[in-house]
Design an enzyme around this catalytic site. Structure first.
Site, PDB file in Angstrom:
ATOM      1  N   GLU A   1     128.146  78.545  84.762  1.00 40.09           N
ATOM      2  CA  GLU A   1     127.282  77.849  83.818  1.00 40.09           C
ATOM      3  C   GLU A   1     127.092  78.831  82.678  1.00 40.09           C
ATOM      4  O   GLU A   1     126.354  79.808  82.797  1.00 40.09           O
ATOM      5  CB  GLU A   1     125.961  77.460  84.474  1.00 40.09           C
ATOM      6  CG  GLU A   1     125.230  76.341  83.728  1.00 40.09           C
ATOM      7  CD  GLU A   1     124.438  76.857  82.547  1.00 40.09           C
ATOM      8  OE1 GLU A   1     124.963  76.748  81.403  1.00 40.09           O
ATOM      9  OE2 GLU A   1     123.339  77.365  82.745  1.00 40.09           O
TER      10      GLU A   1
ATOM     11  N   SER B   1     126.745  84.870  80.214  1.00 37.63           N
ATOM     12  CA  SER B   1     127.528  84.840  78.980  1.00 37.63           C
ATOM     13  C   SER B   1     128.952  84.374  79.221  1.00 37.63           C
ATOM     14  O   SER B   1     129.501  84.485  80.320  1.00 37.63           O
ATOM     15  CB  SER B   1     127.547  86.227  78.333  1.00 37.63           C
ATOM     16  OG  SER B   1     128.365  87.110  79.080  1.00 37.63           O
TER      17      SER B   1
END
Length: 475
Positions: free
Chosen positions: A247, A228
Site C-alpha cells: 500500500e 513509500s
C-alpha cells in the site's frame, strides 16, 4: 524517563540500546524505546515460525475473542492512546481520537469476519468423472506475516496488518515506523493480555536499516508493507518468491462537475486536502473543476481552506497540525516554491513555521511540477479547470498513481462511467477520495501498490485455498 519495552513473542523485553521519540510540534521527547538486539529479533522470528501450526489450528472462538478483547481495550483506553498518537505523530487530537475509534472498529470487524470465515463445498459431479465426489475448500495461512507499518496512522495501519493475521491464524512480526512506535507498542501490550499462543505476535521497533534482514527471512513468507513507493517496490524485487502486499503512495484527485453541490464539495475538499497535515495517501492533492463552475467554486474552496484551524495539536479545535518533522515541512515548502517559480499562483497559504506548513491552494501549476506529478504528502492542493467529463477523467488518469479518486456529481451514469474508466483502486462518488471504510477493500494500481487491505480482503491475501476431495459420497 522510563524505557518502553518492546514485545517479544508476547512478553515485554528490552535490549542493549534505546532511542528517543520526539513530538514534531514542540520537539520535546515523549518516549524512550528499547531496541531489540539481533538475537532478540531472531528469537521473535523463530517463535513465529515455531507456533505457525498451532496458530493455524486455533479454534475460531479463540481468535475471535482475542480480537474482540483488543477492540474493547482500545475503546477503554481510547483517550490515553489518542494522546499518545498526538505525542509521537503530531496529528491533532481531533484526528488521533478518530484513528483510535477506527482501530476499535478494525478489531471488531476482524472478530466478526473470523466467525464468518468458513470453508465452502463444491459438487464435482458436474462431469461424469466426478460422480460421487465433493470438494471441501478451505483457506489456510500462507505462514507468518511481516507487517511493516508507516508513521502517518501508527495505530490503525498497524491494526490493519495485525487483525487479519490473527483472524486467519497467522503469526505476525510487526515493525513499526521508527518515528512513531509508541502506539504499536501499546497494541502489543493489549495483545499480550489475550489467550493467543506465545510467539503469535511480536512488535519489534528496529531501525529501518535492519528491515531487509526481516524481508529476506524465509520464515516470514508474507510481507505486508505500507510506505513509500521506492521502498515498497524494492521489497517486492528483493523477495520475488514471497507474497508481498504493498500500500504505497498517491496524489489523489477530486473531480467537481457542473452538477455538483459546490458548497459541499468545497468544504470536503478543503478539509480532506489538509487532514493529517496532508500526510495521507488519499488526501486530496489534485482538483479538477468543470470550467462552467470554476469561477464560482474556487473562492468557496479558498475560503474553506483558509478557515481551517491550524497549529497546536493538543488544542481540541485544531484541524491541521505539524508534519512529522521539520525536514518534511521544508520539503513541502521547496516543492511549492519550485512551482511558484515556474508560474504557479498561491491562492492561500504557502508559508511554513517549523514543522507546520499552512494549508495551501495553488492554481496555474505547470504540468510537470512536483506538486502535481508526485505525492506531496503535505497540506497542499492544486486546482485546475477542465472542459467536461472527458478531460477531467483523462487528467485523473494522467498520473503514475492510482489509489482512490472522488467525483462530485449527481449523475448515476457519470458515477458508473467513473467506476469503469478511472484507473484507480476505488472511486468515491459525491465525496472526496479520502473516504475509507475500514471493512471495504482498499488498495491501488500502478505506483500505488498491489493487493488489498480491508479485513476480508487482507484475510484472503494472507491465505491460500486448500482442497480436500471426498470420494464415494451419495449426493
Amino acid at each position: 524517563m522510563d524505557v518502553t519495552s518492546f514485545w517479544l513473542a508476547g512478553r515485554p523485553a528490552t535490549g542493549d540500546e534505546t532511542f528517543s521519540v520526539t513530538n514534531p510540534y514542540d520537539g520535546r521527547v515523549v518516549g524512550e524505546v528499547a531496541v531489540p538486539t539481533e538475537a532478540q529479533v531472531e528469537e521473535a522470528v523463530a517463535a513465529a515460525d515455531a507456533v505457525r501450526a498451532q496458530a493455524a489450528a486455533l479454534p475460531v472462538h479463540v481468535r475471535a475473542e482475542a480480537l474482540a478483547h483488543v477492540s474493547r481495550r482500545l475503546a477503554e483506553r481510547s483517550e490515553e492512546i489518542a494522546r499518545l498518537i498526538t505525542a509521537e505523530n503530531g496529528k491533532p487530537l481531533l484526528w488521533a481520537r478518530a484513528e483510535v475509534n477506527r482501530a476499535v472498529s478494525v478489531f471488531r470487524f476482524a472478530a466478526e469476519e473470523a466467525r464468518r470465515w468458513s470453508p465452502t463445498t463444491q459438487r464435482l459431479d458436474t462431469d461424469p468423472g466426478g460422480a460421487g465426489r465433493l470438494a471441501y475448500v478451505s483457506r489456510v495461512p500462507k505462514g507468518p506475516v511481516l507487517g511493516i507499518a508507516p508513521f502517518n496512522f501508527p495505530l490503525n495501519l498497524t491494526a490493519h496488518k495485525v487483525a487479519p493475521a490473527i483472524a486467519v491464524g497467522a503469526p505476525i512480526v510487526v515493525k513499526p515506523a521508527p518515528a512513531t512506535p509508541l502506539s504499536a507498542l501499546v497494541l502489543g501490550e493489549i495483545l499480550a493480555e489475550t489467550d493467543l499462543p506465545a510467539g503469535m505476535v511480536s512488535v519489534l521497533p528496529v531501525p529501518n536499516d535492519r528491515a531487509p534482514a526481516l524481508v529476506d527471512d524465509p520464515r516470514l513468507p508474507v510481507v505486508s508493507f505500507t510506505g513509500s513507493v521506492p521502498v515498497g517496490w524494492a521489497i517486492r524485487e528483493r523477495a520475488p518468491r514471497k507474497h508481498v502486499t504493498l500500500e504505497l503512495g498517491g496524489n489523489a484527485a477530486a473531480v467537481v462537475l457542473a452538477d455538483a453541490d459546490l458548497d459541499w464539495a468545497a468544504t470536503r475538499i478543503g478539509l480532506f486536502s489538509n487532514y493529517q497535515a496532508g500526510q495521507s495517501c488519499i488526501a486530496v492533492q489534485r482538483v479538477y473543476v468543470d470550467r462552467g463552475v470554476y469561477e464560482a467554486f474556487v473562492p468557496k474552496l479558498v475560503e474553506a481552506v483558509g478557515s481551517l484551524v491550524t497549529g497546536d495539536p493538543w488544542d481540541g479545535a485544531t484541524q491541521v497540525g505539524p508534519l512529522v518533522s521539520t525536514d518534511a515541512a521544508e520539503r513541502v515548502e521547496s516543492w511549492v516554491n519550485e512551482a511558484v517559480a515556474a508560474g504557479a499562483k498561491v491562492l492561500t497559504g504557502g508559508t511554513r513555521d517549523g514543522a507546520v506548513y499552512a494549508p495551501t491552494v495553488l492554481a496555474d501549476v505547470p504540468a510537470d511540477a512536483k506538486v502535481l506529478r508526485e505525492e506531496v504528502f503535505g497540506p497542499v492542493l492544486v486546482v485546475q479547470p477542465v472542459d467536461g467529463v472527458d478531460e477531467a477523467f483523462a487528467q485523473v488518469n494522467d498520473s503514475s498513481f492510482g489509489l482512490q479518486a472522488g467525483v462530485f456529481t449527481r449523475s448515476l451514469d457519470v458515477a458508473f462511467r467513473a467506476h469503469r474508466e478511472l484507473n484507480v483502486g476505488g472511486v468515491i462518488i459525491g465525496d472526496v477520495p479520502s473516504y475509507r471504510a475500514d471493512q471495504m477493500p482498499y488498495g491501488g494500481v500502478k505506483d500505488s501498490g498491489v493487493g488489498r487491505e480491508g479485513l476480508h480482503s487482507a484475510m484472503s491475501d494472507y491465505t491460500e485455498e486448500k482442497v480436500m476431495v471426498l470420494t464415494g459420497i451419495d449426493l
